[in-house]
Structures are given as structure tokens and as C-alpha cells.
Design a protein around this motif. Structure first.
Motif, mmCIF file in Angstrom:
data_model
loop_
_atom_site.group_PDB
_atom_site.id
_atom_site.type_symbol
_atom_site.label_atom_id
_atom_site.label_comp_id
_atom_site.label_asym_id
_atom_site.label_seq_id
_atom_site.Cartn_x
_atom_site.Cartn_y
_atom_site.Cartn_z
ATOM 1 N N VAL A 69 0.788 -1.290 -0.042
ATOM 2 C CA VAL A 69 -0.146 -0.049 -0.114
ATOM 3 C C VAL A 69 0.776 1.339 -0.005
ATOM 4 N N ASP A 70 0.524 2.210 -0.801
ATOM 5 C CA ASP A 70 1.204 3.603 -0.742
ATOM 6 C C ASP A 70 0.285 4.417 0.028
ATOM 7 N N HIS A 71 0.556 4.724 1.180
ATOM 8 C CA HIS A 71 -0.297 5.576 2.106
ATOM 9 C C HIS A 71 -0.353 6.873 1.633
ATOM 10 N N LEU A 72 0.278 7.512 0.697
ATOM 11 C CA LEU A 72 -0.066 8.731 -0.011
ATOM 12 C C LEU A 72 -1.303 8.550 -0.855
ATOM 13 N N ASP A 73 -1.844 7.466 -1.381
ATOM 14 C CA ASP A 73 -2.864 7.172 -2.199
ATOM 15 C C ASP A 73 -3.956 6.997 -0.890
ATOM 16 N N ALA A 74 -4.968 7.904 -0.697
ATOM 17 C CA ALA A 74 -5.843 7.863 0.167
ATOM 18 C C ALA A 74 -7.080 6.781 -0.132
ATOM 19 N N GLY A 75 -7.417 6.566 -1.583
ATOM 20 C CA GLY A 75 -7.896 5.629 -2.015
ATOM 21 C C GLY A 75 -7.687 4.205 -1.764
ATOM 22 N N ALA A 76 -6.229 3.936 -1.741
ATOM 23 C CA ALA A 76 -5.634 2.643 -1.441
ATOM 24 C C ALA A 76 -5.783 2.425 -0.141
ATOM 25 N N VAL A 77 -5.635 3.504 0.849
ATOM 26 C CA VAL A 77 -5.660 3.346 2.115
ATOM 27 C C VAL A 77 -7.229 2.757 2.633
ATOM 28 N N ARG A 78 -8.148 3.455 1.964
ATOM 29 C CA ARG A 78 -9.480 2.974 2.263
ATOM 30 C C ARG A 78 -9.791 1.834 1.928
ATOM 31 N N GLU A 79 -9.148 1.320 0.908
ATOM 32 C CA GLU A 79 -9.466 -0.147 0.255
ATOM 33 C C GLU A 79 -8.901 -1.147 1.301
ATOM 34 N N LEU A 80 -7.749 -0.682 1.756
ATOM 35 C CA LEU A 80 -6.926 -1.530 2.855
ATOM 36 C C LEU A 80 -8.090 -1.619 4.310
ATOM 37 N N VAL A 81 -8.558 -0.464 4.741
ATOM 38 C CA VAL A 81 -9.274 -0.488 5.992
ATOM 39 C C VAL A 81 -10.694 -1.327 5.506
ATOM 40 N N ALA A 82 -11.077 -1.174 4.398
ATOM 41 C CA ALA A 82 -12.213 -1.878 4.219
ATOM 42 C C ALA A 82 -11.941 -3.296 4.105
ATOM 43 N N ARG A 83 -10.782 -3.850 3.675
ATOM 44 C CA ARG A 83 -10.337 -5.133 3.625
ATOM 45 C C ARG A 83 -10.446 -5.712 5.119
ATOM 46 N N ILE A 84 -9.864 -4.879 6.043
ATOM 47 C CA ILE A 84 -9.949 -5.267 7.465
ATOM 48 C C ILE A 84 -11.254 -5.301 7.847
ATOM 49 N N ASP A 85 -12.018 -4.459 7.477
ATOM 50 C CA ASP A 85 -13.469 -4.566 8.078
ATOM 51 C C ASP A 85 -14.039 -5.901 7.610
ATOM 52 N N THR A 114 1.835 13.056 5.818
ATOM 53 C CA THR A 114 0.618 13.102 5.069
ATOM 54 C C THR A 114 0.161 11.553 5.176
ATOM 55 N N THR A 115 1.074 10.719 5.009
ATOM 56 C CA THR A 115 0.785 9.260 5.120
ATOM 57 C C THR A 115 -0.048 9.030 6.470
ATOM 58 N N HIS A 116 0.462 9.655 7.873
ATOM 59 C CA HIS A 116 -0.214 9.206 8.732
ATOM 60 C C HIS A 116 -1.620 9.991 8.882
ATOM 61 N N LEU A 117 -1.647 10.899 8.215
ATOM 62 C CA LEU A 117 -3.178 11.725 8.338
ATOM 63 C C LEU A 117 -4.120 10.781 7.433
ATOM 64 N N ASN A 118 -3.493 10.442 6.307
ATOM 65 C CA ASN A 118 -4.567 9.799 5.362
ATOM 66 C C ASN A 118 -4.603 8.064 6.153
ATOM 67 N N THR A 119 -3.856 7.429 6.806
ATOM 68 C CA THR A 119 -4.346 6.194 7.355
ATOM 69 C C THR A 119 -5.275 6.608 8.362
ATOM 70 N N SER A 120 -5.169 7.489 9.525
ATOM 71 C CA SER A 120 -5.894 7.541 10.467
ATOM 72 C C SER A 120 -7.315 8.230 9.896
ATOM 73 N N HIS A 121 -7.451 9.102 9.001
ATOM 74 C CA HIS A 121 -8.594 9.326 8.303
ATOM 75 C C HIS A 121 -9.517 8.161 8.071
ATOM 76 N N ALA A 122 -8.903 7.165 7.180
ATOM 77 C CA ALA A 122 -9.470 6.015 6.876
ATOM 78 C C ALA A 122 -9.772 5.150 7.876
ATOM 79 N N ALA A 123 -9.031 4.905 8.955
ATOM 80 C CA ALA A 123 -9.097 3.857 9.856
ATOM 81 C C ALA A 123 -9.809 3.932 11.326
ATOM 82 N N LEU A 124 -9.976 5.397 11.660
ATOM 83 C CA LEU A 124 -10.400 5.712 12.963
ATOM 84 C C LEU A 124 -12.015 5.545 13.143
ATOM 85 N N GLY A 125 -12.708 5.384 11.719
ATOM 86 C CA GLY A 125 -14.157 5.098 12.013
ATOM 87 C C GLY A 125 -14.252 3.629 12.139
#
Length: 324
Positions: free
Chosen positions: A83-99, A141-152
């Protein structure tokens, strides 16, 4: 049973059934944290961009698949993801996978750095602006993207933990310029992100904390200084009073193990909310939880480095800063 063994056993009990995401787990601190969380019983999703088919920006041989294998070898359950954590869409897909696969997320560790783009000693007006932006994006920014996608997902259950790995404690960075404007701003921003997230997570029973290692003796640092795990200290001691590498301060360095053990203990602590919004060092965690580095010592790097500012290094007893 030693205090460290007791803490490790408690962490194993506490982390069983919990799910962790470690962003930036290909090598160094991130890899050690991912392995330690897996060893302690958590199911670990570890991410990175370095694979056997695509080398890293650092030109290093480590891959994210290797990290997953190390977690499995330690008795843990691991899933590697490129995962490239600068790609917000890819991070959201990762979190959706974990869900989909786990239905929960209990621990988020943001450990992506960006040091590949640091130019030490270069003033802002001479710094390559693209490299400076890459440093900030990779390190913050990678940290921000990841938290934004994962905290929900993380707040669905009370007790979630976010660990922002940075460089320097809040008190140290407040009074010290960190080599370049871009590095200084990046690392202090990561700490502030933890502080801010902690305020928002508190209402959900969650905890966010900024954690820094001391002078990290990672595989990259050993190679950069041309030393090994067997020769690093002798080489550093020989450079007392010299402008040479490794610098003398390297005598207080630590392996990634102490940071990783501390974070695993923090994750397993039912009273971890006491750390919320705080900035803490690997030494402070080790001291609080009765842990040590891999060699049985407990290096207090930030105190030693600060002491060197007012006391000649030859007058400092480094063992005083390494004793348990």
C-alpha cells in the motif's frame, strides 16, 4: 519470572483477539513493532511498498512479505499488503478489507518516515522543494491519510489505540531545531497529530500517543555507519572528540526491540488511557512497564544527548544512562 517476562505474558493475554494495522512495517521500527504485536497475540496487517518485484526508495533488500514471515515465525498471524499510504483511496480499500475480514480494528501504528528525502545541513532556501515536499508527505501526510481512513473502524469498540511514531519527544523538539526545516516541521507535526487525535478519541474510550525511539540502531543505520551489531559500540567510543562516523553519541543507541516491546506492552495495558495525548519515549515506556532492550540494558538516549550539550562527553558515564 522476571518483570519483563511477566509483562510480555500479560501482553500476550491482552492482545489475543485484537487486530492491528502497522503502516510502514517493511523494516526498522515498523517491522519490529509488527512482529512484537504478532508475538503478543494480535492479528497484524503490515503494510509497505517494498516487495520482491519493486525495491524501496532506500535501495534496501527488505520486503513487506519478509515482515509477514517474521510475524508468523514468532507465532503470530499476519497479512501483508502493498500500500502507498499517500494514495488515500488505496488506504480506504485496505481498511475496508480489514473490516470485511476481521470486523474490527483495535491498534493503529503509523510508522512511515520519509528519511530518504532528508538533506542534512541544507537551509530551506537551498533545499530541493520537491524533496522537501516528499519528506513531509511521506512522514506526515501518510499518517493523516491512514488515520482518516481507519479511525471510523477503530472506534467501533472502546479501547482503541493509535500510536504515532516520530523522532524526538515533545519537550526535546520544543527546544531543539531538528537539522532541517522540512524534517523539523514533519516530526513535530506527527506529534501534534497524536495530541489532536487523542482529544477526539477520548469520547470513544480511545487513546492516541506519540512515541519516539532514542537513537535507533536499525539495519539502515548500522549500514550507513559501516558498523555491525558486534562492532557499533567500539567504533562509536573510538570517535570520542572526533568528527567521524559513527558519532560518539551512538554509544547510547538502541535496537528497534525496545520500542516494539514498549508499544506491545502499552497496547496490552488496560489502563493505557493514562497515556492519551502524551508524547513518550521508548525509554519511558520500558521504564514504566519494566522492559529492556535486546541486550538487557535500558538506554535513555534523550537524557544522554541533552546532557552532552552542557557536559563534555568524556565526563559522562554512559553506563549511568544504560542501566536498568
Amino acid at each position: 519470572m522476571t518483570g519483563q517476562s511477566q509483562q510480555e505474558n500479560r501482553a500476550r493475554t491482552e492482545l489475543r483477539g485484537r487486530v492491528a494495522l502497522v503502516a510502514g512495517a517493511t523494516r526498522g521500527a515498523g517491522r519490529a513493532i509488527a512482529v512484537e504485536l504478532g508475538r503478543a497475540g494480535a492479528t497484524v496487517y503490515c503494510t509497505g511498498r517494498s516487495t520482491a518485484d519493486k525495491p524501496s526508495d532506500y535501495g534496501r533488500p527488505e520486503t513487506i512479505e519478509d515482515t509477514a514471515e517474521l510475524i508468523a515465525a514468532a507465532g503470530g498471524t499476519a497479512y501483508s499488503a502493498v500500500v502507498d499510504h499517500l494514495d488515500a483511496g488505496a488506504v480506504r480499500e485496505l481498511v475496508a478489507r480489514i473490516d470485511r475480514e476481521q470486523g474490527r480494528l483495535d491498534i493503529l501504528v503509523n510508522d512511515i518516515g520519509g528519511e530518504a528525502y532528508v538533506h542534512f545541513g541544507t537551509p530551506l532556501w537551498e533545499y530541493d522543494l520537491e524533496d522537501g515536499a516528499r519528506l513531509f508527505d511521506a512522514g506526515f501526510t501518510t499518517h493523516l491519510n491512514t488515520s482518516h481512513a481507519a479511525l471510523g473502524l477503530l472506534i467501533r469498540q472502546p479501547g482503541g489505540l493509535v500510536v504515532e511514531v516520530t523522532d524526538g519527544t515533545r519537550s526535546y523538539n520544543a527546544n531543539h531545531y531538528r537539522e532541517t526545516v522540512f524534517l523539523d516541521v514533519t516530526k513535530t507535526a506527527v506529534d501534534r497529530l497524536a495530541f489532536a487525535q487523542g482529544h477526539e478519541l477520548a469520547a470513544h474510550g480511545g487513546t492516541a500517543v506519540s512515541v519516539t525511539p532514542g537513537w535507533l540502531r536499525s539495519e539502515m543505520m548500522l549500514e550507513a555507519f559501516g558498523v555491525t551489531e558486534e562492532t557499533w559500540r567500539e567504533s562509536a567510543e573510538a570517535n570520542l572528540g572526533k568528527d567521524a562516523l559513527p558519532p560518539y553519541e551512538f554509544v547510547i543507541s538502541e535496537t528497534p526491540a525496545m520500542l516494539a516491546r514498549g508499544i506491545a506492552a502499552l497496547a496490552g495495558d488496560p489502563e493505557r488511557q493514562q497515556w492519551n495525548t502524551r508524547s513518550v519515549s521508548s525509554f519511558e515506556l520500558a521504564q514504566h512497564y519494566g522492559l529492556t532492550d535486546a541486550d538487557g540494558s535500558r538506554p535513555d538516549a534523550w537524557s544522554f544527548i541533552t546532557a552532552m550539550e552542557n557536559t563534555p562527553a568524556r565526563d559522562l558515564d554512559v553506563e549511568k544512562y544504560r542501566r536498568v
